[in-house]
Design a protein around this motif. Structure first.
Motif, PDB file in Angstrom:
ATOM      1  N   THR A 274      12.855   2.618   1.213  1.00 51.39           N
ATOM      2  CA  THR A 274      12.099   3.207   0.114  1.00 51.39           C
ATOM      3  C   THR A 274      12.339   2.362  -1.136  1.00 51.39           C
ATOM      4  N   CYS A 275      12.287   2.968  -2.297  1.00 46.91           N
ATOM      5  CA  CYS A 275      12.366   2.190  -3.529  1.00 46.91           C
ATOM      6  C   CYS A 275      13.115   2.998  -4.582  1.00 46.91           C
ATOM      7  N   PRO A 276      14.052   2.366  -5.306  1.00 43.80           N
ATOM      8  CA  PRO A 276      14.831   3.105  -6.312  1.00 43.80           C
ATOM      9  C   PRO A 276      13.999   3.541  -7.506  1.00 43.80           C
ATOM     10  N   ASN A 277      12.789   2.989  -7.595  1.00 39.29           N
ATOM     11  CA  ASN A 277      11.921   3.374  -8.705  1.00 39.29           C
ATOM     12  C   ASN A 277      11.020   4.546  -8.307  1.00 39.29           C
ATOM     13  N   ARG A 278      11.271   5.054  -7.123  1.00 36.63           N
ATOM     14  CA  ARG A 278      10.504   6.214  -6.656  1.00 36.63           C
ATOM     15  C   ARG A 278      11.410   7.412  -6.394  1.00 36.63           C
ATOM     16  N   ASP A 279      12.659   7.112  -5.954  1.00 39.89           N
ATOM     17  CA  ASP A 279      13.508   8.243  -5.540  1.00 39.89           C
ATOM     18  C   ASP A 279      14.386   8.777  -6.671  1.00 39.89           C
TER      19      ASP A 279
ATOM     20  N   GLY B 186       8.149   8.095  -9.561  1.00 35.73           N
ATOM     21  CA  GLY B 186       6.713   7.798  -9.603  1.00 35.73           C
ATOM     22  C   GLY B 186       6.367   6.358  -9.309  1.00 35.73           C
ATOM     23  N   GLY B 187       7.353   5.456  -9.393  1.00 33.03           N
ATOM     24  CA  GLY B 187       7.102   4.052  -9.078  1.00 33.03           C
ATOM     25  C   GLY B 187       6.388   3.320 -10.195  1.00 33.03           C
ATOM     26  N   CYS B 188       6.184   2.024  -9.995  1.00 35.18           N
ATOM     27  CA  CYS B 188       5.464   1.216 -10.978  1.00 35.18           C
ATOM     28  C   CYS B 188       4.027   1.735 -11.054  1.00 35.18           C
ATOM     29  N   ALA B 189       3.462   1.679 -12.271  1.00 35.36           N
ATOM     30  CA  ALA B 189       2.154   2.311 -12.489  1.00 35.36           C
ATOM     31  C   ALA B 189       1.060   1.723 -11.601  1.00 35.36           C
ATOM     32  N   PHE B 190       1.203   0.441 -11.217  1.00 33.03           N
ATOM     33  CA  PHE B 190       0.150  -0.213 -10.429  1.00 33.03           C
ATOM     34  C   PHE B 190       0.370  -0.074  -8.934  1.00 33.03           C
ATOM     35  N   CYS B 191       1.518   0.511  -8.535  1.00 31.14           N
ATOM     36  CA  CYS B 191       1.906   0.497  -7.117  1.00 31.14           C
ATOM     37  C   CYS B 191       1.278   1.670  -6.359  1.00 31.14           C
ATOM     38  N   SER B 192       0.840   1.382  -5.158  1.00 30.20           N
ATOM     39  CA  SER B 192       0.243   2.442  -4.343  1.00 30.20           C
ATOM     40  C   SER B 192       1.343   3.277  -3.703  1.00 30.20           C
TER      41      SER B 192
ATOM     42  N   ARG C 285       1.897   3.433  -0.850  1.00 30.63           N
ATOM     43  CA  ARG C 285       2.431   2.685   0.297  1.00 30.63           C
ATOM     44  C   ARG C 285       3.433   1.625  -0.133  1.00 30.63           C
ATOM     45  N   GLY C 286       3.774   1.617  -1.449  1.00 30.07           N
ATOM     46  CA  GLY C 286       4.819   0.716  -1.898  1.00 30.07           C
ATOM     47  C   GLY C 286       4.399  -0.730  -1.931  1.00 30.07           C
ATOM     48  N   SER C 287       3.163  -0.984  -2.372  1.00 30.61           N
ATOM     49  CA  SER C 287       2.655  -2.344  -2.534  1.00 30.61           C
ATOM     50  C   SER C 287       2.394  -3.079  -1.228  1.00 30.61           C
ATOM     51  N   GLY C 288       2.571  -2.426  -0.104  1.00 34.39           N
ATOM     52  CA  GLY C 288       2.181  -3.058   1.159  1.00 34.39           C
ATOM     53  C   GLY C 288       0.667  -3.077   1.183  1.00 34.39           C
TER      54      GLY C 288
ATOM     55  N   SER D 114       6.773  -3.874   2.519  1.00 35.54           N
ATOM     56  CA  SER D 114       6.597  -2.637   1.759  1.00 35.54           C
ATOM     57  C   SER D 114       7.905  -2.151   1.123  1.00 35.54           C
ATOM     58  N   TYR D 115       7.778  -1.608  -0.063  1.00 44.65           N
ATOM     59  CA  TYR D 115       8.924  -1.035  -0.795  1.00 44.65           C
ATOM     60  C   TYR D 115       9.994  -2.101  -1.057  1.00 44.65           C
ATOM     61  N   SER D 116      11.263  -1.672  -1.154  1.00 44.32           N
ATOM     62  CA  SER D 116      12.348  -2.585  -1.554  1.00 44.32           C
ATOM     63  C   SER D 116      13.263  -2.762  -0.354  1.00 44.32           C
ATOM     64  N   ASN D 117      13.144  -3.922   0.273  1.00 48.57           N
ATOM     65  CA  ASN D 117      13.744  -4.096   1.601  1.00 48.57           C
ATOM     66  C   ASN D 117      15.211  -4.500   1.617  1.00 48.57           C
TER      67      ASN D 117
ATOM     68  N   ASN E  42       6.344   1.286 -16.205  1.00 50.77           N
ATOM     69  CA  ASN E  42       7.414   2.051 -15.549  1.00 50.77           C
ATOM     70  C   ASN E  42       8.116   1.230 -14.460  1.00 50.77           C
ATOM     71  N   ARG E  43       8.374  -0.025 -14.789  1.00 51.40           N
ATOM     72  CA  ARG E  43       8.944  -0.948 -13.799  1.00 51.40           C
ATOM     73  C   ARG E  43      10.430  -0.650 -13.520  1.00 51.40           C
ATOM     74  N   GLY E  44      11.139  -0.236 -14.541  1.00 53.43           N
ATOM     75  CA  GLY E  44      12.546   0.122 -14.313  1.00 53.43           C
ATOM     76  C   GLY E  44      13.504  -1.056 -14.363  1.00 53.43           C
TER      77      GLY E  44
ATOM     78  N   THR F  92      11.770  -7.521  -2.309  1.00 49.62           N
ATOM     79  CA  THR F  92      12.678  -6.524  -2.877  1.00 49.62           C
ATOM     80  C   THR F  92      12.647  -6.585  -4.396  1.00 49.62           C
ATOM     81  N   ARG F  93      13.495  -5.769  -5.028  1.00 55.38           N
ATOM     82  CA  ARG F  93      13.639  -5.788  -6.477  1.00 55.38           C
ATOM     83  C   ARG F  93      14.944  -6.503  -6.828  1.00 55.38           C
ATOM     84  N   PRO F  94      14.993  -7.112  -8.015  1.00 59.92           N
ATOM     85  CA  PRO F  94      16.235  -7.822  -8.376  1.00 59.92           C
ATOM     86  C   PRO F  94      17.435  -6.876  -8.505  1.00 59.92           C
TER      87      PRO F  94
HETATM   88  S1  SF4 Z   1       5.970  -2.087  -6.871  1.00 59.87           S
HETATM   89 FE1  SF4 Z   1       7.861  -2.225  -5.702  1.00 59.87          FE
HETATM   90  S2  SF4 Z   1       9.412  -1.572  -7.192  1.00 59.87           S
HETATM   91 FE2  SF4 Z   1       7.471  -0.830  -7.972  1.00 59.87          FE
HETATM   92  S3  SF4 Z   1       7.275   1.244  -7.167  1.00 59.87           S
HETATM   93 FE3  SF4 Z   1       6.213  -0.140  -5.757  1.00 59.87          FE
HETATM   94  S4  SF4 Z   1       7.739  -0.575  -4.185  1.00 59.87           S
HETATM   95 FE4  SF4 Z   1       8.853   0.232  -5.962  1.00 59.87          FE
END
Ligand code: SF4
Length: 336
Positions: free
Chosen positions: A57-62, A68-74, A76-79, A115-118, A186-188, A146-148
């Motif tokens: 999953t992703c730390p910006n969602r849980d 809510g995740g990044c504003a542009f992200c679906s 499905r976690g950008s997959g 998808s998401y942060s691997n 909302n990138r975090g 992944t995320r940095p």
């Molecule tokens: S773009 Fe990446 S970091 Fe941002 S919400 Fe989606 S999966 Fe998480």
């Protein structure tokens, strides 16, 4: 202009763009360092990136970094392909490779955790999930998105060990070098976090690829060029340049439906991409100059669905300018 005339005109323009490129990292008309050129040089044959969903999953969602995740992200976690989380990874890879081989019969694969942060899991979990892939003979490389803020010294050390078995790539989302944009999205995390991660990865042997997005709300052309300058400065091995896709199952998509905001036209996007390419070092691989929109949930801009048209327009514009990737790169060797 009639349809036939238009086609003729486009053919004429493409022929003009096809004049031999002076760019050293190309054996075609391309004036930027394409991924297919890099793979051909390294392996002599086609490699297909096979997207895999390992169920992270992703730390910006849980809630760890944000909700809510990044504003542009679906959701499905950008997959950008339809993946089946939970399905056996080997089955996912086989299915993907089979699809790729319909087009390129001798293709081998790159296992692409998309998808998401691997790397968002404790190291023993990562080892359990990722290690088997390194034994797959038909997976030539392993690429991990992944995320940095989801990498640390121990994970990097382990990935560097795996990199001795087969090449490991880490793909990190920068999106924009303007921190205020990233706060609004909302990138975090911001640029400092990304730069620190790139520093940690330097010298590990792990290859790096940064993702950037053009056309984020409120950004000017100069902001986007600053993002390219930042990328040139932290110097990953590769970059992916995307146009913002406003998709229905994202926060940005929901705001767009309520109050549409201005988006880049294809013409403006092409100009900005060419400007950015001029600022990037020639040896940096450009994996993408535009993204693949998922047609069924793309709200805007609809021109992004015509990927080939955009790519051809970039070729033509670089030829028109008599320019190429790195022409204005002010790195160690200076610009042109
Ligand atoms: S773009 Fe990446 S970091 Fe941002 S919400 Fe989606 S999966 Fe998480």
């Amino acid at each position: 202009m009639g349809a036939d005339m238009k086609k003729k005109e486009t053919r004429k323009q493409n022929t003009a763009a096809a004049v031999l490129s002076p760019f050293p990292y190309s054996d075609t008309n391309k004036r930027y360092h394409t991924y297919s050129y890099a793979l051909k040089k390294a392996y002599g044959h086609k490699l297909a990136k096979i997207p895999l969903d390992a169920g992270f999953t992703c730390p910006n969602r849980d809630g760890t970094r944000g909700y809510g995740g990044c504003a542009f992200c679906s959701s499905r976690g950008s997959g950008d392909t339809i993946l089946h989380s939970g399905e056996d990874l080997r089955l996912q890879f086989d299915a993907g490779l089979q699809r790729a081989r319909q087009k390129w019969p001798d293709a081998k694969g790159i296992a692409y955790f998309q998808s998401y942060s691997n790397t968002y899991a404790p190291l023993p979990v990562l080892q359990q999930v990722l290690a088997p892939v390194f034994a797959w003979e038909d997976a030539v490389e392993v690429s991990i998105a992944t995320r940095p803020d989801c990498l640390d010294e121990d994970k990097i050390r382990w990935l560097a060990e795996m990199n001795r078995i087969k090449p490991v790539w880490v793909e990190l989302g920068l999106q924009s070098a303007k921190d205020s944009t990233m706060v609004r999205m909302n990138r975090g995390h911001g640029t400092a976090c990304l730069a620190a991660c790139m520093k940690q990865l330097a010298g590990s042997g792990i290859r790096t690829c940064l993702h950037i997005i053009n056309g984020l709300p409120g950004e000017s052309r100069e902001d986007m060029l600053d993002t390219a300058r930042f990328v040139a400065g932290v110097h990953p091995d590769a970059v992916k340049i995307h146009m913002l896709h406003v998709i229905s199952d994202s926060a940005l998509g929901q705001s767009y439906l309520k109050a549409p905001f201005p988006l880049l036209s294809m013409e403006d996007y092409v100009q900005i991409v060419c400007d950015q390419l001029e600022l990037l070092p020639g040896e940096m691989v450009v994996e993408r100059i535009t993204g693949d929109g998922v047609a069924e949930n793309l709200l805007a801009p609809l021109w992004t669905a015509k990927k080939r048209v955009t790519m051809n327009a970039v070729d033509r514009e670089l030829a028109r300018r008599d320019s190429w990737q790195g022409k204005l790169y002010a790195g160690e060797d200076g610009g042109d």
